[in-house]
Design an enzyme around this catalytic site. Structure first.
Site: not given
Ligand SMILES: Cc1cc2nc3c(=O)[nH]c(=O)nc-3n(C[C@H](O)[C@H](O)[C@H](O)COP(=O)(O)O)c2cc1C
Ligand SMILES: CC(C)CC(=O)C(=O)O
Length: 364
Positions: A79-81, A108, A131, A157, A229, A251, A253, A286, A288, A307
């Protein structure tokens, strides 16, 4: 073709070119010194392979089953925002790529498309990331909408009682748009004229009192399985099992919360040992390369989540970029399995890798 993309890291370069600095930094950045951001990647590089030879690898099968759902490879979308900051089609493009790749997308909570829009856009198996805000009615609303729209699990999360300190976002005075899922429920306006408005917003809304006791409440509002998570220790893994989590996601995050947490791959094994096979353990942070995925599986993960590579693929090439990211990771994993002597995911085991800890022990 000279400009052919050959690995997922190359999409990061393209994403940097494609995006306004404020958004690129938001996606790429980590907390404070970004120590953990680098470690998440580098810790994988310290693990080496002990391949087996003369195994029949004329057919290498990547498919696996996650919570009963068959997917094409042990790689899911984290999940990424706010995907619309990366691409105008946002999560709809990501979801379509997930469906075409036959994998699971975790949407997300902070998406720029609603749970219903994403559900309608594709037939990918979807989980919903939650969240918990101080206003608990928001969680009830979102969880029930996700359940009704066919999401198959809730991913809670647990590592975000407050937002980590992301200095690039503070410097850039990051401003993010209204969260689509919350339209009509609450406004994102915060009284902050300095720093990152995401940080101000998150700190105003997130419930820092959320604790283990509240999982009973979460279970009372949904019939979906709950994955937790953000677990990094055997103590928390044990608690998560005690409260009935259906799975654990190791994780940090993506290194965006507490800096100087360990690289996720370095704590995976102790979490897996604590869990003892009772529930599946997943890992993100990480990842990749296909070799990274193999290493995580060898240390006991059932699958990994990706992510940033997905977001960078999306920023550079939309749906096709995300699909290509997934395909490159699969192709690399398939080749790794063949060269390590593992015709199927089940054949990957602890004896195929040597960690830094083992190397140091062997020197004593
Ligand atoms: C831009 C961005 C936004 C993220 N948003 C969320 C989110 O909304 N909710 C959440 O649980 N984790 C969020 N994460 C964490 C990811 O779910 C994940 O744990 C992480 O990106 C994994 O690492 P990686 O980017 O190295 O693959 C976010 C990560 C990034 C990079
Ligand atoms: C909107 C944010 C709380 C999203 C997030 O989890 C992040 O940016 O890592």
């Amino acid at each position: 073709m000279a400009d052919e993309i050959v690995n997922v890291n190359e999409y990061q370069v393209l994403a940097r070119q494609a995006l306004p600095k404020m958004y690129y930094d938001f996606y790429a950045g980590g907390a404070e010194d970004e120590h953990t951001l680098k470690e998440n990647v580098q810790a994988f590089q310290r693990i080496i392979f002990l391949p087996r030879v003369l195994v029949d690898v004329s057919n290498v099968a990547l498919s696996t089953t996650i919570l009963g759902y068959n997917i094409s490879a042990p790689i899911m979308i984290a999940p990424t925002a706010m995907h619309k900051l990366a691409h105008p089609e946002g999560e709809l493009a990501t979801a379509r790529a997930a469906a075409k790749s036959n994998t699971i997308m975790i949407l997300s909570f902070s998406a720029s498309c609603t749970v219903e829009e994403v559900a309608a856009s594709c037939d990918a198996v979807r989980f919903f990331q939650l969240y918990v805000y101080k206003r608990r009615d928001i969680a009830v609303n979102l969880v029930q909408r996700a359940e009704k729209s066919g999401y198959k699990a809730i991913v809670l999360t647990a590592d975000t009682p407050r937002l980590g300190r992301r200095e690039a976002d503070i410097k850039n005075k990051l401003i993010v748009p209204q969260l689509k899922n919350l339209e009509g429920l609450m406004s994102m306006e915060v009284v902050s004229d300095k720093g990152s408005n995401l940080e101000a917003y998150a700190n105003e809304t997130m419930d820092p009192s959320l604790c283990w006791r509240d999982i009973a409440w979460l279970k009372s509002i949904t019939n979906l399985p709950i994955l937790i998570k953000g677990i990094l220790t055997r103590e928390d893994a044990t608690k998560a099992m005690e409260i009935g989590a259906a799975g654990i996601i190791v994780s940090n995050h993506g290194a965006r919360q507490l800096d100087y947490t360990p690289a996720t791959i370095s704590v995976l094994e102790e979490v897996v040992q604590a869990v003892g096979g009772k529930v599946p353990v997943f890992l993100d942070g990480g990842v990749r390369r296909g070799t990274d995925i193999f290493k995580a599986l060898a240390l006991g993960a059932q699958a990994v989540l990706v992510g940033r590579p997905v977001v960078f693929g999306l920023a550079a090439k939309g749906e096709a970029g995300v699909k290509k990211v997934m395909q490159m990771l699969k192709d690399e994993l398939e080749l790794t399995m063949a060269l390590a002597g593992c015709p199927s995911v089940k054949d990957i085991n602890r004896s195929h890798v040597r960690t830094e800890r083992q190397r140091l022990q062997s020197m004593l």
